[in-house]
Enzyme design. Structure first.
Site, PDB file in Angstrom:
ATOM      1  N   ASP A   7     -61.448  21.508  -1.297  1.00  0.00           N
ATOM      2  CA  ASP A   7     -61.477  20.190  -0.688  1.00  0.00           C
ATOM      3  C   ASP A   7     -60.088  19.577  -0.815  1.00  0.00           C
ATOM      4  OD1 ASP A   7     -61.234  19.386  -3.297  1.00  0.00           O
ATOM      5  OD2 ASP A   7     -63.165  18.392  -3.424  1.00  0.00           O
ATOM      6  N   SER A   8     -59.895  18.444  -0.190  1.00  0.00           N
ATOM      7  CA  SER A   8     -58.546  17.892  -0.068  1.00  0.00           C
ATOM      8  C   SER A   8     -58.188  16.885  -1.146  1.00  0.00           C
ATOM      9  CB  SER A   8     -58.405  17.201   1.294  1.00  0.00           C
ATOM     10  OG  SER A   8     -59.338  16.129   1.390  1.00  0.00           O
TER      11      SER A   8
ATOM     12  N   GLY B 291     -59.960  14.006  -1.042  1.00  0.00           N
ATOM     13  CA  GLY B 291     -60.414  12.768  -0.430  1.00  0.00           C
ATOM     14  C   GLY B 291     -61.628  12.167  -1.106  1.00  0.00           C
ATOM     15  N   PHE B 292     -62.541  13.013  -1.597  1.00  0.00           N
ATOM     16  CA  PHE B 292     -63.746  12.489  -2.239  1.00  0.00           C
ATOM     17  C   PHE B 292     -63.415  11.646  -3.458  1.00  0.00           C
ATOM     18  CE2 PHE B 292     -67.065  12.970  -5.517  1.00  0.00           C
ATOM     19  CZ  PHE B 292     -68.078  12.277  -4.886  1.00  0.00           C
TER      20      PHE B 292
ATOM     21  N   ASP C 274     -58.709  13.061   4.168  1.00  0.00           N
ATOM     22  CA  ASP C 274     -59.314  11.996   4.967  1.00  0.00           C
ATOM     23  C   ASP C 274     -59.444  10.745   4.118  1.00  0.00           C
ATOM     24  OD1 ASP C 274     -61.058  13.314   3.306  1.00  0.00           O
ATOM     25  OD2 ASP C 274     -62.783  13.167   4.621  1.00  0.00           O
TER      26      ASP C 274
ATOM     27  N   GLY D 248     -68.361  12.227   4.202  1.00  0.00           N
ATOM     28  CA  GLY D 248     -68.745  10.837   4.031  1.00  0.00           C
ATOM     29  C   GLY D 248     -70.222  10.611   3.815  1.00  0.00           C
TER      30      GLY D 248
ATOM     31  N   ASP E 134     -71.917  22.945   0.192  1.00  0.00           N
ATOM     32  CA  ASP E 134     -71.521  23.051  -1.211  1.00  0.00           C
ATOM     33  C   ASP E 134     -72.103  21.888  -1.980  1.00  0.00           C
ATOM     34  OD1 ASP E 134     -69.159  21.102  -2.451  1.00  0.00           O
ATOM     35  OD2 ASP E 134     -69.296  21.053  -0.268  1.00  0.00           O
TER      36      ASP E 134
ATOM     37  N   CYS F 165     -87.684  37.197  -8.817  1.00  0.00           N
ATOM     38  CA  CYS F 165     -86.264  36.831  -8.811  1.00  0.00           C
ATOM     39  C   CYS F 165     -85.453  37.934  -9.480  1.00  0.00           C
ATOM     40  CB  CYS F 165     -86.063  35.499  -9.541  1.00  0.00           C
ATOM     41  SG  CYS F 165     -84.334  34.985  -9.646  1.00  0.00           S
TER      42      CYS F 165
ATOM     43  N   CYS G  25     -82.357  37.569 -10.732  1.00  0.00           N
ATOM     44  CA  CYS G  25     -81.258  37.031 -11.530  1.00  0.00           C
ATOM     45  C   CYS G  25     -81.256  37.634 -12.936  1.00  0.00           C
ATOM     46  CB  CYS G  25     -81.356  35.510 -11.613  1.00  0.00           C
ATOM     47  SG  CYS G  25     -82.643  34.919 -12.727  1.00  0.00           S
TER      48      CYS G  25
ATOM     49  N   CYS H 213     -84.447  36.515 -14.975  1.00  0.00           N
ATOM     50  CA  CYS H 213     -85.795  36.935 -14.585  1.00  0.00           C
ATOM     51  C   CYS H 213     -85.982  38.443 -14.509  1.00  0.00           C
ATOM     52  CB  CYS H 213     -86.153  36.324 -13.232  1.00  0.00           C
ATOM     53  SG  CYS H 213     -86.198  34.512 -13.219  1.00  0.00           S
TER      54      CYS H 213
ATOM     55  N   HIS I 208     -79.674  31.965 -12.560  1.00  0.00           N
ATOM     56  CA  HIS I 208     -80.948  31.892 -11.825  1.00  0.00           C
ATOM     57  C   HIS I 208     -80.873  30.901 -10.671  1.00  0.00           C
ATOM     58  CE1 HIS I 208     -85.195  31.400 -10.877  1.00  0.00           C
ATOM     59  NE2 HIS I 208     -84.946  30.088 -10.902  1.00  0.00           N
TER      60      HIS I 208
END
Length: 795
Positions: free
Chosen positions: A172-173, A175-176, A261, A337, A387, A428, A430, A433, A466
């Site tokens: 990511d940039s 911005g968040f 942004d 956003g 994500d 599962c 993983c 499990c 898991h």
């Protein structure tokens, strides 16, 4: 040695009087028409369709699976193949410099270049995961350890070499952080300046550590810069311009980069701030493109902004129209956003709006979204990549994602798992499990429960593995359903669809075949009301951590169940995020009284995590004033001390009578409503007086209700600072919604001496032991000794 970031081009800087003016490049846009380009069936034809007279857009050309990529201009680092569609959902492959990525796909978050609790080997060498792409955070890597160090790592350099990861990375940039670090940020046309939250002695450290209220932290406002270098040394402040963000991402060497942004929290009510941010995002995008020095092996995605404005010609349309003019420079797009506390309806509407506009022959990435429900819904709307920290963060609290008869979450620390000898989820693969043909694994819920209670770090790694395996398995099911053109029939056991209700989703956006699959799975509130049951759940307890950093399991002391927030911004940011999510969910589930078990599970998880990040727990200092009940897990009157006292008084001979009487009362009080709670501290005897405005249904099936004020007292000296004993004094009945009864109650000032009734029945007034935590000055969480909890917000 690569050059540093380029200087800011003054041609790209707007003057203050231009901040709210429509960009001149968009002056000729016809806002009466939808903003859309590069569209194919099932969308209507867009303006760029070659034959403008056709009734519908042509069908999207499909590419067979396993077709080799042909990286070519204008985007030599990305080739996008769509293999199948089912409605608007699509199964695709995004070919990137470090290999192909099949979508829809969830990308795990490795903020600082690592997935907590897992090695790259754990992630890549497991058939259950086999992740092809992960996410890293530009802002945090620029602060620690620095992108120059990452750039110079090993023979090839970059984050791939630095972390030993030979697959794709998205960054990511930064911005968040304008939202999560708003208290520490100054946003200008040139860029955003952050105070270093890791460095002692800064204002950032004092704000986060002391929990001070900063008026300048109001969304849309800028906190003024220090007046001199003595106030904040240069080394303690970080300027992040678009040019700097691209410089750092070029150093990191990520396969997909995000443009910087101007991000505004989606729940901000400042329309002017949103407009400024939308126009600025377009100007900053031009600066990002100009600064990008590695387009041959790194892809730069613009991020659609514009708040929740999806009106024709609104802010989202303005941003999209600007991107349409720059489409030849963008190999893909992100939608940003969102996931900041807005309602699900608003969230899905924005996603729908953007997907209807963005070109179908390029990938779409929805930022910060990771709830299984959202993945399924937004894929139906046309999103490809996602994500979120949710699967890994919730794992660090011992919460596992499960499917089956009761999909949703499994709290492995709960008493119900202590003697449960099943694995987390049958089938599962993983590490937790799967028993690997008898060669290890196959950890039962009971074993994981014991490990988590004893703070064994292996347990956190196993649950993390898991949860990521759950997400990858969900992705595979989604891709297979699209491939077979049966996305509408994804097994309902795959996700917890009933976490939220949305008539808009069923009636407007999804429609058709997809709606028929989603409709039975979403628990409408009225249907959930029939499943109301009383339930409790134990607190999450975690070890003392003298150096709490980010949001992990070590941030909660086992004894006091609270921590002092340190200088890491993630604690404060995630606390705000969880608070917004809890308020949103509480409003949807009607204060718990019509909540399904799965909805209650989600609330309990949010409450436990908020308590983990709680900076203060002293009711004497924080209780005074007016509060409103936001959510209560208490639904059964029969668990109250009053009922237990009367049951004991009546004895076994009158057991049937007591059960019948209180069954009626229990169902009536289930529909009660608690309004304002006024609390006053009596400093003379260290006593807390509470007056609860209560509205109670008199009897089930009868439409009228009575209102009252319950007066309670609490001894603040009884126990630890955050704990006290409370006893009921009396009830003043104010009135009713039945006119003649309302007048009678008001005229006669009816008082019910509840305390005296207790004494008459059992000889004493039973006390309730309460423990209160303060998320911040606007929200508190109170638990009783039975583990029922109440969430209050400032009135």
């Amino acid at each position: 040695m690569p050059p540093g970031p380029p200087a800011t081009n003054p041609d790209h800087l707007a003057k203050e009087e231009e901040f709210t003016k429509m960009p001149s490049e968009l002056a000729s846009v016809d806002w009466t028409k939808p903003i859309a380009w590069g569209k194919y069936h099932p969308y209507p034809p867009s303006e760029d369709t070659q034959d403008s007279d056709v009734a519908e857009a042509p069908r999207l050309p499909l590419t067979p699976e396993n077709t080799p990529p042909t990286f070519q201009s204008p985007h030599p680092a990305l080739d996008f193949h769509v293999h199948a569609t089912s409605g608007r959902a699509r199964y695709t492959t995004v070919h990137l410099p470090h290999g192909p990525v099949s979508t829809p796909v969830f990308m795990p978050v490795g903020t600082k270049g690592t997935l907590k609790g897992l090695t790259p080997f754990d992630v890549t060498r497991s058939d259950a995961l086999n992740n092809k792409i992960i996410l890293a955070n530009t802002y945090h890597l620029a602060l620690q350890p620095g992108t120059e160090l990452i750039r110079d790592a090993g023979a090839e350099g970059g984050l791939h070499e630095f972390m030993g990861w030979d697959r794709n990375i998205l960054t990511d940039s930064g911005g968040f952080q304008m939202v999560s670090l708003l208290k520490l940020a100054e946003i200008t046309e040139e860029g955003v300046t952050f105070e270093n939250p890791f460095q002692e002695g800064t204002e950032a450290a004092s704000v986060v550590a002391d929990g001070e209220k900063n008026d300048e932290a109001t969304p849309g406002k800028k906190r003024p810069a220090p007046t001199s270098s003595d106030d904040a040394p240069k080394s303690q402040r970080m300027l992040l311009r678009p040019e700097d963000s691209i410089y750092h991402q070029n150093n990191i060497g990520s396969d997909i980069m995000m443009a910087l942004d101007d991000v505004v929290s989606s729940v901000t009510d400042d329309d002017t701030r949103f407009r400024i941010a939308t126009y600025r995002t377009l100007r900053w995008l031009d600066r990002c493109f100009a600064a990008h020095r590695r387009p041959h092996d790194q892809n730069l995605f613009p991020i659609v902004q514009g708040g929740l404005d999806t009106n024709r010609g609104g802010l989202r349309d303005i941003c999209l129209a600007g991107f349409r003019l720059r489409d030849d420079q963008a190999p893909g797009y992100a939608i940003g956003g969102l996931a900041g506390g807005e309602s699900k309806d608003d969230f899905w509407k924005v996603v729908d709006h953007c997907c209807r506009a963005l070109p179908d022959a390029k990938p779409r990435y929805l930022m910060g979204v990771g709830y299984p429900l959202d993945l399924v819904v937004c894929t139906a709307l046309g999103v490809d990549l996602y994500d979120c920290v949710y699967p890994t963060r919730t794992a660090r609290f011992g919460v596992a994602l499960v499917e089956g008869d009761a999909p949703g979450t499994l709290r492995l620390k709960s008493h119900g798992c202590a003697e449960d000898h099943r694995v987390i989820m049958d089938g599962c693969e993983c590490m937790a499990c799967c028993d690997d043909n008898g060669d290890g694994g196959g950890y039962t819920r009971a074993r994981l429960h014991a490990m988590l209670k004893n703070d064994n770090p292996l347990a956190v790694s196993l649950v993390t593995h898991h949860n990521l395996a759950y997400m990858m398995n969900l992705n595979r099911k989604m891709r297979e359903a699209i491939k077979n053109d049966c996305y509408a029939h994804i097994p309902q056991s795959s996700i917890s669809m009933h976490q939220f209700t949305s008539a808009w989703l069923l009636g407007v956006v999804v429609g058709g075949d997809v709606a028929s699959a989603f409709a039975p799975s979403i628990a409408i509130t009225s249907a959930a009301a029939s499943r109301c049951t009383a339930r409790t759940s134990p607190l999450f307890s975690m070890p003392d951590d003298p150096y709490p950093s980010d949001y992990d399991a070590d941030d909660l002391e086992d004894t006091a169940r609270h921590v002092e927030v340190d200088t890491n911004e993630e604690d404060a940011a995630i606390r705000d995020e969880l608070k917004r999510e809890l308020i949103l969910l509480a409003s949807v589930t009607n204060r718990g009284m019509c909540a399904s078990i799965e909805e209650e599970n989600l609330v309990v998880d949010l409450v436990a995590q908020l308590e983990a990040l709680n900076p203060t727990a002293n009711p004497a200092l924080n209780s005074q004033g007016d509060w409103e009940l936001c959510y209560s897990s208490t639904q059964s009157f029969r668990s109250s001390p009053f009922f237990l006292a009367i049951r004991a008084f009546l004895g076994d001979d009158n057991k049937a009578m007591a059960e019948n009487a209180f069954d009626i009362h229990d169902r009536a009080t289930t529909a009660s409503r608690v309004g304002k709670v006024r609390q006053i501290i009596n400093e003379n005897n260290n006593e807390l007086i509470s007056e609860y405005e209560l509205s109670v249904g008199v009897a089930p099936g009868l439409p009228f209700r009575v209102k009252g004020t319950v007066v309670t007292s609490a001894d603040l000296n009884a126990m630890a600072p955050e704990t006290w004993e409370m006893e009921v004094r009396g009830t003043m009945v104010n009135g009713s919604n039945v006119p003649f009864l309302d007048q009678y109650l008001d005229d006669n000032a009816v008082e019910i001496p509840v305390g005296e009734a207790y004494k008459a029945v059992s000889g004493s007034v039973p006390t309730a032991v309460l423990m209160t935590f303060y998320v911040d000055e606007g929200m508190r969480i109170t638990r009783d000794s039975d583990d029922n909890f109440f969430v209050f917000t400032r009135a």
